[in-house]
Design a protein around this motif. Structure first.
Motif, PDB file in Angstrom:
ATOM      1  N   GLN A 118       0.846  -1.182   0.000  1.00 55.04           N
ATOM      2  CA  GLN A 118       0.000   0.000   0.000  1.00 55.04           C
ATOM      3  C   GLN A 118       0.884   1.236   0.000  1.00 55.04           C
ATOM      4  OE1 GLN A 118      -2.358  -0.303   3.528  1.00 55.04           O
ATOM      5  NE2 GLN A 118      -0.832   0.645   4.836  1.00 55.04           N
ATOM      6  N   ASP A 119       0.343   2.336  -0.482  1.00 53.32           N
ATOM      7  CA  ASP A 119       1.084   3.592  -0.506  1.00 53.32           C
ATOM      8  C   ASP A 119       0.945   4.296   0.827  1.00 53.32           C
ATOM      9  OD1 ASP A 119       1.974   3.312  -3.078  1.00 53.32           O
ATOM     10  OD2 ASP A 119       0.296   4.397  -3.961  1.00 53.32           O
ATOM     11  N   GLY A 120       2.007   4.967   1.198  1.00 57.07           N
ATOM     12  CA  GLY A 120       2.008   5.733   2.431  1.00 57.07           C
ATOM     13  C   GLY A 120       2.785   7.025   2.240  1.00 57.07           C
ATOM     14  N   LEU A 121       2.620   7.940   3.145  1.00 59.66           N
ATOM     15  CA  LEU A 121       3.286   9.232   3.105  1.00 59.66           C
ATOM     16  C   LEU A 121       4.777   9.057   3.383  1.00 59.66           C
ATOM     17  CD1 LEU A 121       2.509  12.258   2.899  1.00 59.66           C
ATOM     18  CD2 LEU A 121       2.502  12.289   5.360  1.00 59.66           C
ATOM     19  N   CYS A 122       5.609   9.742   2.612  1.00 59.73           N
ATOM     20  CA  CYS A 122       7.058   9.683   2.814  1.00 59.73           C
ATOM     21  C   CYS A 122       7.390  10.431   4.100  1.00 59.73           C
ATOM     22  CB  CYS A 122       7.777  10.318   1.619  1.00 59.73           C
ATOM     23  SG  CYS A 122       9.570  10.371   1.818  1.00 59.73           S
ATOM     24  N   LEU A 123       8.058   9.766   5.027  1.00 61.43           N
ATOM     25  CA  LEU A 123       8.384  10.382   6.311  1.00 61.43           C
ATOM     26  C   LEU A 123       9.607  11.277   6.236  1.00 61.43           C
ATOM     27  CD1 LEU A 123       7.725   7.385   8.703  1.00 61.43           C
ATOM     28  CD2 LEU A 123       6.245   9.321   8.178  1.00 61.43           C
ATOM     29  N   ASN A 124      10.368  11.193   5.154  1.00 57.52           N
ATOM     30  CA  ASN A 124      11.541  12.048   5.004  1.00 57.52           C
ATOM     31  C   ASN A 124      11.131  13.466   4.616  1.00 57.52           C
ATOM     32  OD1 ASN A 124      14.332  12.602   4.927  1.00 57.52           O
ATOM     33  ND2 ASN A 124      14.323  12.382   2.718  1.00 57.52           N
ATOM     34  N   CYS A 125      10.240  13.587   3.641  1.00 59.60           N
ATOM     35  CA  CYS A 125       9.844  14.922   3.152  1.00 59.60           C
ATOM     36  C   CYS A 125       8.417  15.287   3.561  1.00 59.60           C
ATOM     37  CB  CYS A 125       9.983  14.990   1.640  1.00 59.60           C
ATOM     38  SG  CYS A 125       8.853  13.894   0.749  1.00 59.60           S
ATOM     39  N   LEU A 126       7.703  14.399   4.226  1.00 59.29           N
ATOM     40  CA  LEU A 126       6.319  14.591   4.662  1.00 59.29           C
ATOM     41  C   LEU A 126       5.380  14.909   3.501  1.00 59.29           C
ATOM     42  CD1 LEU A 126       6.980  16.512   7.974  1.00 59.29           C
ATOM     43  CD2 LEU A 126       6.475  14.102   7.671  1.00 59.29           C
ATOM     44  N   GLY A 127       5.630  14.276   2.366  1.00 60.09           N
ATOM     45  CA  GLY A 127       4.751  14.391   1.224  1.00 60.09           C
ATOM     46  C   GLY A 127       5.004  15.555   0.291  1.00 60.09           C
ATOM     47  N   SER A 128       5.982  16.396   0.589  1.00 65.64           N
ATOM     48  CA  SER A 128       6.242  17.559  -0.287  1.00 65.64           C
ATOM     49  C   SER A 128       7.020  17.163  -1.531  1.00 65.64           C
ATOM     50  CB  SER A 128       7.004  18.636   0.480  1.00 65.64           C
ATOM     51  OG  SER A 128       8.307  18.193   0.791  1.00 65.64           O
ATOM     52  N   GLY A 129       7.836  16.113  -1.471  1.00 65.57           N
ATOM     53  CA  GLY A 129       8.610  15.665  -2.617  1.00 65.57           C
ATOM     54  C   GLY A 129       9.959  16.343  -2.751  1.00 65.57           C
ATOM     55  N   THR A 130      10.265  17.310  -1.894  1.00 69.61           N
ATOM     56  CA  THR A 130      11.559  18.005  -1.947  1.00 69.61           C
ATOM     57  C   THR A 130      12.404  17.570  -0.773  1.00 69.61           C
ATOM     58  OG1 THR A 130      10.696  19.883  -0.701  1.00 69.61           O
ATOM     59  CG2 THR A 130      10.596  20.023  -3.097  1.00 69.61           C
ATOM     60  N   ASP A 131      13.712  17.546  -0.981  1.00 66.42           N
ATOM     61  CA  ASP A 131      14.649  17.114   0.048  1.00 66.42           C
ATOM     62  C   ASP A 131      14.744  18.184   1.132  1.00 66.42           C
ATOM     63  OD1 ASP A 131      16.506  15.740   1.474  1.00 66.42           O
ATOM     64  OD2 ASP A 131      18.152  16.026   0.061  1.00 66.42           O
ATOM     65  N   PRO A 132      14.391  17.868   2.396  1.00 68.86           N
ATOM     66  CA  PRO A 132      14.431  18.886   3.454  1.00 68.86           C
ATOM     67  C   PRO A 132      15.853  19.265   3.867  1.00 68.86           C
ATOM     68  CG  PRO A 132      13.832  16.772   4.363  1.00 68.86           C
ATOM     69  CD  PRO A 132      13.890  16.600   2.866  1.00 68.86           C
ATOM     70  N   ASN A 133      16.839  18.456   3.528  1.00 71.95           N
ATOM     71  CA  ASN A 133      18.218  18.735   3.949  1.00 71.95           C
ATOM     72  C   ASN A 133      19.005  19.506   2.915  1.00 71.95           C
ATOM     73  OD1 ASN A 133      17.732  17.288   6.296  1.00 71.95           O
ATOM     74  ND2 ASN A 133      18.261  15.369   5.311  1.00 71.95           N
ATOM     75  N   ALA A 134      18.389  19.829   1.783  1.00 71.34           N
ATOM     76  CA  ALA A 134      19.114  20.541   0.729  1.00 71.34           C
ATOM     77  C   ALA A 134      18.935  22.031   0.827  1.00 71.34           C
ATOM     78  CB  ALA A 134      18.659  20.073  -0.634  1.00 71.34           C
TER      79      ALA A 134
END
Length: 62
Positions: A46-62
């Motif tokens: 099943q699909d789930g929300l990405c916990l790294n970017c919280l669904g935004s699709g952009t890298d938060p560490n960049a």
């Protein structure tokens, strides 16, 4: 006399392009295996929300 060449600097008003999140490849969604039963056998995904970017699709560490 030689002609002096000048280079134009990039505009400061242009923000840098956002970097795509690596776990979800910029989609904001990741697939997770669904397991059932006492032996925890996999039955699907099943699909789930990405916990790294919280669904935004952009890298938060960049």
């Amino acid at each position: 006399m030689a002609t002096r060449r000048t280079t134009t600097k990039p505009s400061k008003n242009t923000p840098p392009a956002p970097v795509a999140c690596s776990p979800c490849d910029g989609s904001g969604m990741v697939s997770a295996t669904v397991r059932v039963g006492r032996k925890r056998r996999p039955v699907g995904q099943q699909d789930g929300l990405c916990l790294n970017c919280l669904g935004s699709g952009t890298d938060p560490n960049a």
